[in-house]
Design a protein around this motif. Sequence first.
Motif, PDB file in Angstrom:
ATOM      1  N   GLU A   1      52.246   0.711  71.884  1.00 20.16           N
ATOM      2  CA  GLU A   1      51.485  -0.458  72.248  1.00 20.16           C
ATOM      3  C   GLU A   1      50.819  -1.251  71.000  1.00 20.16           C
ATOM      4  O   GLU A   1      49.839  -2.480  71.881  1.00 20.16           O
ATOM      5  CB  GLU A   1      50.143   0.105  72.441  1.00 20.16           C
ATOM      6  N   LYS A   2      50.299  -1.289  69.756  1.00 20.03           N
ATOM      7  CA  LYS A   2      50.643  -1.424  69.217  1.00 20.03           C
ATOM      8  C   LYS A   2      51.032  -2.883  68.278  1.00 20.03           C
ATOM      9  O   LYS A   2      50.887  -3.657  68.021  1.00 20.03           O
ATOM     10  CB  LYS A   2      50.032  -0.980  67.649  1.00 20.03           C
ATOM     11  N   ILE A   3      52.374  -2.645  68.974  1.00 18.87           N
ATOM     12  CA  ILE A   3      53.544  -3.996  68.993  1.00 18.87           C
ATOM     13  C   ILE A   3      53.419  -4.936  69.538  1.00 18.87           C
ATOM     14  O   ILE A   3      52.880  -5.545  69.212  1.00 18.87           O
ATOM     15  CB  ILE A   3      54.972  -2.842  68.872  1.00 18.87           C
ATOM     16  N   SER A   4      52.686  -4.411  71.163  1.00 17.55           N
ATOM     17  CA  SER A   4      52.979  -5.263  72.113  1.00 17.55           C
ATOM     18  C   SER A   4      51.798  -5.697  71.859  1.00 17.55           C
ATOM     19  O   SER A   4      51.492  -7.755  72.366  1.00 17.55           O
ATOM     20  CB  SER A   4      52.795  -4.828  72.982  1.00 17.55           C
ATOM     21  N   GLU A   5      51.089  -4.894  71.233  1.00 14.32           N
ATOM     22  CA  GLU A   5      49.210  -6.222  70.685  1.00 14.32           C
ATOM     23  C   GLU A   5      49.494  -7.364  69.852  1.00 14.32           C
ATOM     24  O   GLU A   5      48.705  -8.085  69.898  1.00 14.32           O
ATOM     25  CB  GLU A   5      48.396  -5.363  70.179  1.00 14.32           C
ATOM     26  N   VAL A   6      49.757  -6.457  69.177  1.00 16.08           N
ATOM     27  CA  VAL A   6      50.481  -7.546  67.680  1.00 16.08           C
ATOM     28  C   VAL A   6      50.990  -8.987  69.052  1.00 16.08           C
ATOM     29  O   VAL A   6      50.482 -10.170  67.577  1.00 16.08           O
ATOM     30  CB  VAL A   6      51.289  -7.406  67.042  1.00 16.08           C
ATOM     31  N   LEU A   7      52.414  -8.966  69.385  1.00 14.20           N
ATOM     32  CA  LEU A   7      52.690  -9.865  69.705  1.00 14.20           C
ATOM     33  C   LEU A   7      52.067 -10.127  71.449  1.00 14.20           C
ATOM     34  O   LEU A   7      53.007 -11.718  71.366  1.00 14.20           O
ATOM     35  CB  LEU A   7      54.654  -9.129  70.068  1.00 14.20           C
TER      36      LEU A   7
ATOM     37  N   VAL B   1      62.810   5.564  67.860  1.00 18.58           N
ATOM     38  CA  VAL B   1      62.235   4.771  68.792  1.00 18.58           C
ATOM     39  C   VAL B   1      60.384   4.775  68.773  1.00 18.58           C
ATOM     40  O   VAL B   1      60.362   6.225  68.031  1.00 18.58           O
ATOM     41  CB  VAL B   1      62.232   5.843  70.616  1.00 18.58           C
ATOM     42  N   PRO B   2      59.811   4.060  68.960  1.00 21.50           N
ATOM     43  CA  PRO B   2      58.093   4.566  68.608  1.00 21.50           C
ATOM     44  C   PRO B   2      57.926   4.761  69.968  1.00 21.50           C
ATOM     45  O   PRO B   2      58.211   5.338  71.094  1.00 21.50           O
ATOM     46  CB  PRO B   2      58.257   3.187  68.327  1.00 21.50           C
ATOM     47  N   SER B   3      56.593   5.441  69.456  1.00 21.07           N
ATOM     48  CA  SER B   3      55.985   5.818  70.495  1.00 21.07           C
ATOM     49  C   SER B   3      54.865   5.504  71.231  1.00 21.07           C
ATOM     50  O   SER B   3      55.673   3.978  70.947  1.00 21.07           O
ATOM     51  CB  SER B   3      54.729   6.830  69.205  1.00 21.07           C
ATOM     52  N   LEU B   4      54.277   6.141  71.995  1.00 20.00           N
ATOM     53  CA  LEU B   4      53.605   4.737  73.203  1.00 20.00           C
ATOM     54  C   LEU B   4      52.709   4.638  72.055  1.00 20.00           C
ATOM     55  O   LEU B   4      52.629   3.010  72.425  1.00 20.00           O
ATOM     56  CB  LEU B   4      53.313   5.908  74.409  1.00 20.00           C
ATOM     57  N   ASP B   5      52.518   4.803  71.180  1.00 21.60           N
ATOM     58  CA  ASP B   5      50.576   4.463  70.547  1.00 21.60           C
ATOM     59  C   ASP B   5      51.752   3.255  70.118  1.00 21.60           C
ATOM     60  O   ASP B   5      50.700   2.208  70.371  1.00 21.60           O
ATOM     61  CB  ASP B   5      50.643   5.694  69.659  1.00 21.60           C
ATOM     62  N   VAL B   6      52.226   3.005  69.617  1.00 24.89           N
ATOM     63  CA  VAL B   6      53.087   1.899  68.423  1.00 24.89           C
ATOM     64  C   VAL B   6      53.330   1.421  69.414  1.00 24.89           C
ATOM     65  O   VAL B   6      52.913  -0.163  69.271  1.00 24.89           O
ATOM     66  CB  VAL B   6      54.191   3.205  67.550  1.00 24.89           C
TER      67      VAL B   6
ATOM     68  N   VAL C   1      51.978  -9.457  73.757  1.00 27.21           N
ATOM     69  CA  VAL C   1      53.403  -9.104  75.328  1.00 27.21           C
ATOM     70  C   VAL C   1      52.549  -7.556  75.236  1.00 27.21           C
ATOM     71  O   VAL C   1      52.299  -7.042  74.673  1.00 27.21           O
ATOM     72  CB  VAL C   1      54.202  -9.348  75.227  1.00 27.21           C
ATOM     73  N   ALA C   2      52.233  -7.714  77.276  1.00 25.56           N
ATOM     74  CA  ALA C   2      52.298  -6.715  77.505  1.00 25.56           C
ATOM     75  C   ALA C   2      53.074  -5.417  76.880  1.00 25.56           C
ATOM     76  O   ALA C   2      55.023  -6.269  77.404  1.00 25.56           O
ATOM     77  CB  ALA C   2      52.876  -6.575  79.177  1.00 25.56           C
ATOM     78  N   PRO C   3      53.114  -4.460  77.548  1.00 29.02           N
ATOM     79  CA  PRO C   3      54.310  -3.807  76.940  1.00 29.02           C
ATOM     80  C   PRO C   3      54.635  -3.663  77.819  1.00 29.02           C
ATOM     81  O   PRO C   3      56.163  -3.140  76.793  1.00 29.02           O
ATOM     82  CB  PRO C   3      53.332  -1.687  76.624  1.00 29.02           C
ATOM     83  N   SER C   4      54.809  -3.342  79.018  1.00 30.79           N
ATOM     84  CA  SER C   4      56.012  -3.649  80.053  1.00 30.79           C
ATOM     85  C   SER C   4      57.346  -4.526  80.019  1.00 30.79           C
ATOM     86  O   SER C   4      58.115  -4.686  79.764  1.00 30.79           O
ATOM     87  CB  SER C   4      55.656  -3.508  81.365  1.00 30.79           C
ATOM     88  N   VAL C   5      56.340  -5.392  79.548  1.00 27.68           N
ATOM     89  CA  VAL C   5      57.584  -6.775  78.712  1.00 27.68           C
ATOM     90  C   VAL C   5      58.204  -6.345  77.769  1.00 27.68           C
ATOM     91  O   VAL C   5      59.964  -7.405  78.795  1.00 27.68           O
ATOM     92  CB  VAL C   5      56.505  -8.283  78.429  1.00 27.68           C
ATOM     93  N   LEU C   6      58.444  -5.625  77.024  1.00 27.83           N
ATOM     94  CA  LEU C   6      59.075  -4.874  75.812  1.00 27.83           C
ATOM     95  C   LEU C   6      60.370  -4.175  77.073  1.00 27.83           C
ATOM     96  O   LEU C   6      61.769  -4.200  76.078  1.00 27.83           O
ATOM     97  CB  LEU C   6      58.424  -4.763  74.994  1.00 27.83           C
ATOM     98  N   PHE C   7      59.790  -3.823  78.484  1.00 31.67           N
ATOM     99  CA  PHE C   7      61.095  -3.147  78.796  1.00 31.67           C
ATOM    100  C   PHE C   7      61.662  -3.855  79.672  1.00 31.67           C
ATOM    101  O   PHE C   7      62.620  -2.899  80.534  1.00 31.67           O
ATOM    102  CB  PHE C   7      60.723  -1.709  78.805  1.00 31.67           C
ATOM    103  N   SER C   8      60.978  -4.849  80.161  1.00 29.19           N
ATOM    104  CA  SER C   8      61.848  -5.784  81.244  1.00 29.19           C
ATOM    105  C   SER C   8      63.048  -6.996  80.404  1.00 29.19           C
ATOM    106  O   SER C   8      62.911  -7.342  79.674  1.00 29.19           O
ATOM    107  CB  SER C   8      60.754  -6.463  81.310  1.00 29.19           C
ATOM    108  N   ASP C   9      64.020  -6.569  81.696  1.00 29.07           N
ATOM    109  CA  ASP C   9      65.353  -7.154  81.746  1.00 29.07           C
ATOM    110  C   ASP C   9      65.094  -8.886  81.578  1.00 29.07           C
ATOM    111  O   ASP C   9      65.930 -10.039  81.498  1.00 29.07           O
ATOM    112  CB  ASP C   9      66.637  -6.158  82.501  1.00 29.07           C
ATOM    113  N   ASP C  10      63.789  -8.875  82.648  1.00 33.57           N
ATOM    114  CA  ASP C  10      63.600 -10.543  82.823  1.00 33.57           C
ATOM    115  C   ASP C  10      63.197 -11.239  82.416  1.00 33.57           C
ATOM    116  O   ASP C  10      63.381 -11.463  81.442  1.00 33.57           O
ATOM    117  CB  ASP C  10      63.138 -10.353  84.445  1.00 33.57           C
ATOM    118  N   SER C  11      61.981 -10.211  80.646  1.00 35.28           N
ATOM    119  CA  SER C  11      61.829 -10.609  79.658  1.00 35.28           C
ATOM    120  C   SER C  11      62.634 -11.244  78.221  1.00 35.28           C
ATOM    121  O   SER C  11      62.620 -11.203  78.053  1.00 35.28           O
ATOM    122  CB  SER C  11      60.873  -9.537  79.099  1.00 35.28           C
ATOM    123  N   SER C  12      64.280 -10.748  78.747  1.00 31.21           N
ATOM    124  CA  SER C  12      65.408 -10.811  78.319  1.00 31.21           C
ATOM    125  C   SER C  12      65.436 -12.318  77.286  1.00 31.21           C
ATOM    126  O   SER C  12      65.270 -13.075  78.435  1.00 31.21           O
ATOM    127  CB  SER C  12      66.647 -10.131  78.193  1.00 31.21           C
ATOM    128  N   PRO C  13      65.781 -12.424  75.994  1.00 31.37           N
ATOM    129  CA  PRO C  13      65.673 -14.366  75.508  1.00 31.37           C
ATOM    130  C   PRO C  13      66.506 -15.057  76.715  1.00 31.37           C
ATOM    131  O   PRO C  13      66.231 -16.341  76.821  1.00 31.37           O
ATOM    132  CB  PRO C  13      66.432 -13.808  74.321  1.00 31.37           C
TER     133      PRO C  13
END
Length: 108
Positions: A52-58, A45-50, A60-72
């Motif tokens: 944030e970096k992942i969401s920046e590269v992608l 499981v990535p750290s919060l800092d990672v 999207v907001a970090p919260s989007v990565l944890f949102s079930d509403d954002s699922s494919p």
Amino acid sequence: MKLRDIFVNNLKFYRKQRGLTQNELTLAINKSYNYINSVEQGKIVPSLDVIEKISEVLGVAPSVLFSDDSSPKNIKTFWREQYVSDMTDQLFNRLKPILATEIRNSLT
């Protein structure tokens, strides 16, 4: 669905949407070669800092990565409904002048 599963599904989805391989994303966040593969397999499981970096590269907001509403699945449903709404609006806008003319003509 567990939060980790939601995160992994969304990470894979948005990574692929951006056209990035696991290796490209790993390099973009300055991690070791197999890092994203391990994250996407649920091994780490990535750290919060990672995150944030992942969401920046992608892009999207970090919260989007944890949102079930954002699922494919939910995104496909959203875009399908958005497409139906847009097409309905376009058709109505095309038909509106024709209908107005016909109604005016029937009143004279």
